[in-house]
Design an enzyme around this catalytic site. Sequence first.
Site, PDB file in Angstrom:
ATOM      1  N   GLU A 103      52.655  -9.088   9.082  1.00 49.26           N
ATOM      2  CA  GLU A 103      52.771  -7.659   9.353  1.00 49.26           C
ATOM      3  C   GLU A 103      53.208  -7.380  10.781  1.00 49.26           C
ATOM      4  OE1 GLU A 103      49.511  -5.729   6.331  1.00 49.26           O
ATOM      5  OE2 GLU A 103      48.841  -6.066   8.395  1.00 49.26           O
ATOM      6  N   HIS A 150      56.453  -7.011   6.823  1.00 43.94           N
ATOM      7  CA  HIS A 150      56.371  -5.596   6.462  1.00 43.94           C
ATOM      8  C   HIS A 150      55.608  -4.800   7.513  1.00 43.94           C
ATOM      9  CE1 HIS A 150      52.702  -7.314   4.614  1.00 43.94           C
ATOM     10  NE2 HIS A 150      52.147  -6.126   4.821  1.00 43.94           N
ATOM     11  N   GLU A 162      48.995 -12.164   4.843  1.00 47.08           N
ATOM     12  CA  GLU A 162      49.614 -11.041   5.532  1.00 47.08           C
ATOM     13  C   GLU A 162      50.681 -11.560   6.487  1.00 47.08           C
ATOM     14  OE1 GLU A 162      49.154  -8.006   4.899  1.00 47.08           O
ATOM     15  OE2 GLU A 162      47.085  -7.629   4.275  1.00 47.08           O
ATOM     16  N   CYS A 182      43.090   0.098   7.366  1.00 47.05           N
ATOM     17  CA  CYS A 182      44.260  -0.760   7.575  1.00 47.05           C
ATOM     18  C   CYS A 182      45.104  -0.695   6.311  1.00 47.05           C
ATOM     19  CB  CYS A 182      43.863  -2.212   7.794  1.00 47.05           C
ATOM     20  SG  CYS A 182      42.227  -2.466   8.479  1.00 47.05           S
ATOM     21  N   SER A 183      46.377  -0.352   6.462  1.00 47.08           N
ATOM     22  CA  SER A 183      47.217  -0.281   5.267  1.00 47.08           C
ATOM     23  C   SER A 183      48.676  -0.294   5.688  1.00 47.08           C
ATOM     24  CB  SER A 183      46.871   0.961   4.438  1.00 47.08           C
ATOM     25  OG  SER A 183      47.485   0.885   3.164  1.00 47.08           O
TER      26      SER A 183
END
Length: 237
Positions: free
Chosen positions: A152, A55, A150, A90-91
């Site tokens: 990412e 993602h 995660e 962070c997102s």
Amino acid sequence: MAGAVVDDAGMDAVQRRLMFEDECILVDEQDNVVGHESKYNCHLMEKIESENLLHRAFSVFLFNSKYELLLQQRSATKVTFPLVWTNTCCSHPLYRESELIQENYLGTRNAAQRKLLDELGIPAEDAPVDEFTPVGRMLYKAPSDGKWGEHELDSILIIVRDVKLQPNPDEVADVKYVNREQLKELIQKADAGEDGVKLSPWFRLIVDNFLMRWWDHVEKGTLSEVVDMETIHKLKE
């Protein structure tokens, strides 16, 4: 799903809502949008491994006018990486029109402005979207514990502003500005396991690979010279 409900019985109500309501943007390894999935599923290591879910994310590095970097410690209720120290914010851009805009990474910059307000209480006028500089992208995978992690494709944004802070305790346990020496001391503590200091894996990857060079250019006002949004750096913890 019944098993998941039992497993997640201790999850903080705010984090539970975000995990199930927020839809992350799924991408391939070239950062092309391929779909969307709940934040919950995007952070389950089982899903990450079995479906290779990747993602889109962002990491904001906010410097004040003294060129000190704002760090946050993630709240104890965060599902992934609770109480670790990390960069300013962070997102994830979400699967919504305003945060899917590809041109000049405007969707990601819109998401960054939203989350600076959500997490740190920084008003939009203190963090104008036009003042974020996208400087680079990296792809990484990092487990948080046995269940969560995660995977990412992270766009890194830098902004230099003096801002008003009102941290949201649901998201942030603590904040502090650091100069380079103070950051090095924090890293040494984390490496030595002193005072329970832990750093997020993405922050550490950025520090180890890019940050000090970028910091030089932030101070000189020449950040544009080191922008590289073409390369997607595949990094490992």
